[in-house]
Design a protein around this motif. Structure first.
Motif, PDB file in Angstrom:
ATOM      1  N   ALA A  74       3.645   2.367 -12.721  1.00 12.03           N
ATOM      2  CA  ALA A  74       2.614   2.998 -11.732  1.00 12.03           C
ATOM      3  C   ALA A  74       2.568   1.788 -10.755  1.00 12.03           C
ATOM      4  N   VAL A  75       2.126   2.217  -9.525  1.00 13.94           N
ATOM      5  CA  VAL A  75       2.060   1.202  -8.220  1.00 13.94           C
ATOM      6  C   VAL A  75       0.636   1.173  -7.760  1.00 13.94           C
ATOM      7  N   GLY A  76       0.281   0.026  -7.020  1.00 15.48           N
ATOM      8  CA  GLY A  76      -0.895   0.078  -6.298  1.00 15.48           C
ATOM      9  C   GLY A  76      -1.855  -0.822  -6.927  1.00 15.48           C
ATOM     10  N   GLY A  77      -2.894  -0.947  -6.133  1.00 14.39           N
ATOM     11  CA  GLY A  77      -4.161  -1.853  -6.612  1.00 14.39           C
ATOM     12  C   GLY A  77      -4.997  -2.267  -5.411  1.00 14.39           C
ATOM     13  N   PRO A  78      -6.239  -2.664  -5.668  1.00 12.43           N
ATOM     14  CA  PRO A  78      -7.009  -3.171  -4.662  1.00 12.43           C
ATOM     15  C   PRO A  78      -6.262  -4.118  -3.525  1.00 12.43           C
TER      16      PRO A  78
END
Ligand SMILES: NC(=O)c1ccc[n+]([C@@H]2O[C@H](COP(=O)([O-])OP(=O)(O)OC[C@H]3O[C@@H](n4cnc5c(N)ncnc54)[C@H](O)[C@@H]3O)[C@@H](O)[C@H]2O)c1
Ligand SMILES: CC(C)[C@H](C(=O)O)[C@@H](O)C(=O)O
Ligand SMILES: [Mg+2]
Length: 368
Positions: A74-78
């Motif tokens: 998975a990718v992404g984040g705050p």
């Protein structure tokens, strides 16, 4: 002959945590079944940005193109929310899908019997559910031009364009009809032909492909908003749903809750066959990097493990081994093994990500 190659792009957040459990299963396949893969790893998303200033380097892109299958976490984040749009983690994933031309995204939603009471819907609505959403993945509003944020007089205007060519619709329709023939022979196509010209074209082309090439498959059409309602009302009326990129994104997250948790939904993104006859392919869970639980050992690895099972089936022609993995998952759920996302409001004692992976390995051992 060389072993088939797998490129692992674990990504961000819970991506590496759930992928660690898939690696255990890949190891098990080698040790216990004599099925070996050449596995290599690389970066995508926020971790690639941290290392290289881009969510996907050209070198990683080339390795993905050359691999027999790509497994993505998975990718992404705050941490990356404020980045310029062009280098956001999600752009790395979208580039992989676009450049590998992975136009057919299969998102099965299957309700394991042991979880039927856990869904937010009634048992009779979801028990035995087995549907597949075929989401177009390389076009539509995700990629259409013009796009951007522009100045118009005194204010800004945000523009995205829904665009589909006949051939883009026809090829994903074919993949849905082919899949339906191997299942219950029913396709429901979803769009918004009542308000969008691209929806009118979608409905026309799906109907033409059907009438010309797949008259034996039962075809129906639904507006996507009504489809979302029907998916919650009586999902078992569906077999295969074919829809565009954006509607498919929304409908598949909704379908996840029919199965009990977003942590349960795998996916296969398939393109045209390569020279070796295997389709270009990337396998990933439907869920994201789950920043709220990342680093806590709470993530459910089943979506990622079932995505690997799809790789066994669709890329490596190992349907029996895929079924073995799926049955092992079914067994641990029937035995009551649960990660935190699969606990009801009454609670209980959840297992960790690693313990769920270990339980699945034990169930695989028991299958021999
Ligand atoms: N394919 C992908 O890489 C992908 C998909 C969706 C979202 N994202 C990205 O992930 C980030 C977070 O997005 P989001 O919060 O909207 O969606 P998300 O899927 O990451 O999380 C939604 C909710 O589901 C839970 N959840 C998700 N997967 C789980 C698992 N395996 N086990 C247990 N619980 C799980 C999370 O804890 C959270 O409460 C964003 O940056 C988004 O762009 C990436
Ligand atoms: C992370 C994001 C780009 C992605 C999408 O919108 O396609 C995700 O939501 C998905 O469902 O795979
Ligand atoms: Mg999504």
């Amino acid at each position: 002959m060389a072993n088939p190659s797998i490129l692992i792009l674990a990504g961000d957040g819970i991506g590496p945590e759930v992928m660690a459990e898939v690696k255990k299963i890949i190891g098990w396949m080698g040790d216990k079944r004599g099925i070996h893969f050449d596995v290599s790893e690389d970066l995508v998303g926020g971790c690639a940005y941290d290392a290289h200033g881009t969510p996907l380097t050209d070198a990683t892109m080339a390795r993905a193109q050359a691999a027999d299958a790509v497994l993505l976490g998975a990718v992404g984040g705050p941490k990356y929310d404020k980045l310029d749009f062009s280098v956001k983690p999600e752009r790395g994933l979208l580039r992989l899908r676009k450049e590998m031309d992975l136009y057919s995204n299969l998102r099965p939603a299957q309700c394991f019997d042991a979880l039927a009471d856990f869904s937010s819907l009634k048992r009779e609505v979801v028990a035995g559910l087995d549907i597949v959403i075929v989401r177009e993945l390389t076009s539509g509003v995700y990629f259409g031009e013009p796009r951007g944020i522009f100045k118009e007089g005194n204010e800004r205007v945000g523009i995205n364009t829904q665009r589909y060519t006949e051939s883009e619709i026809a090829r994903v329709a074919r993949s849905a009809f082919e899949l339906a023939r191997k299942r219950n022979n029913k396709v429901c196509s979803m769009e918004k032909a009542n308000v969008m010209e691209s929806g009118i074209l979608w409905r026309d082309v799906v109907t033409e492909v059907h009438d010309r090439e797949y008259p034996d498959v039962e075809l129906s059409h639904m507006y996507a908003d009504a489809g979302a309602m029907q998916l919650c009302r009586w999902p078992k009326q569906f077999d295969v749903i074919v829809t565009d990129n954006l509607f498919g994104d929304l409908l598949s997250d909704a379908a996840a809750m029919l199965t009990g948790s977003l942590g349960m939904l795998p996916s296969a993104s398939l393109g045209a066959p390569m020279a070796n006859g295997r389709p270009k392919a990337l396998y990933e869970p439907v869920h994201g990097s789950a920043p709220d639980i990342a680093g806590q050992g709470k993530a459910n690895p089943i979506a990622c493990i079932l995505s690997f099972a799809m790789a066994l089936r669709y890329s490596f022609d190992l349907g029996e081994e895929a079924t073995r993995v799926e049955k092992a998952v079914e067994k641990v759920l029937a035995d009551g093994v649960r990660t935190a996302d699969l606990m009801g409001p009454e609670g209980g004692s959840p297992v960790s990500t690693g313990q769920m992976g270990d339980a699945i390995i034990s169930a695989l051992d028991a299958s021999l």
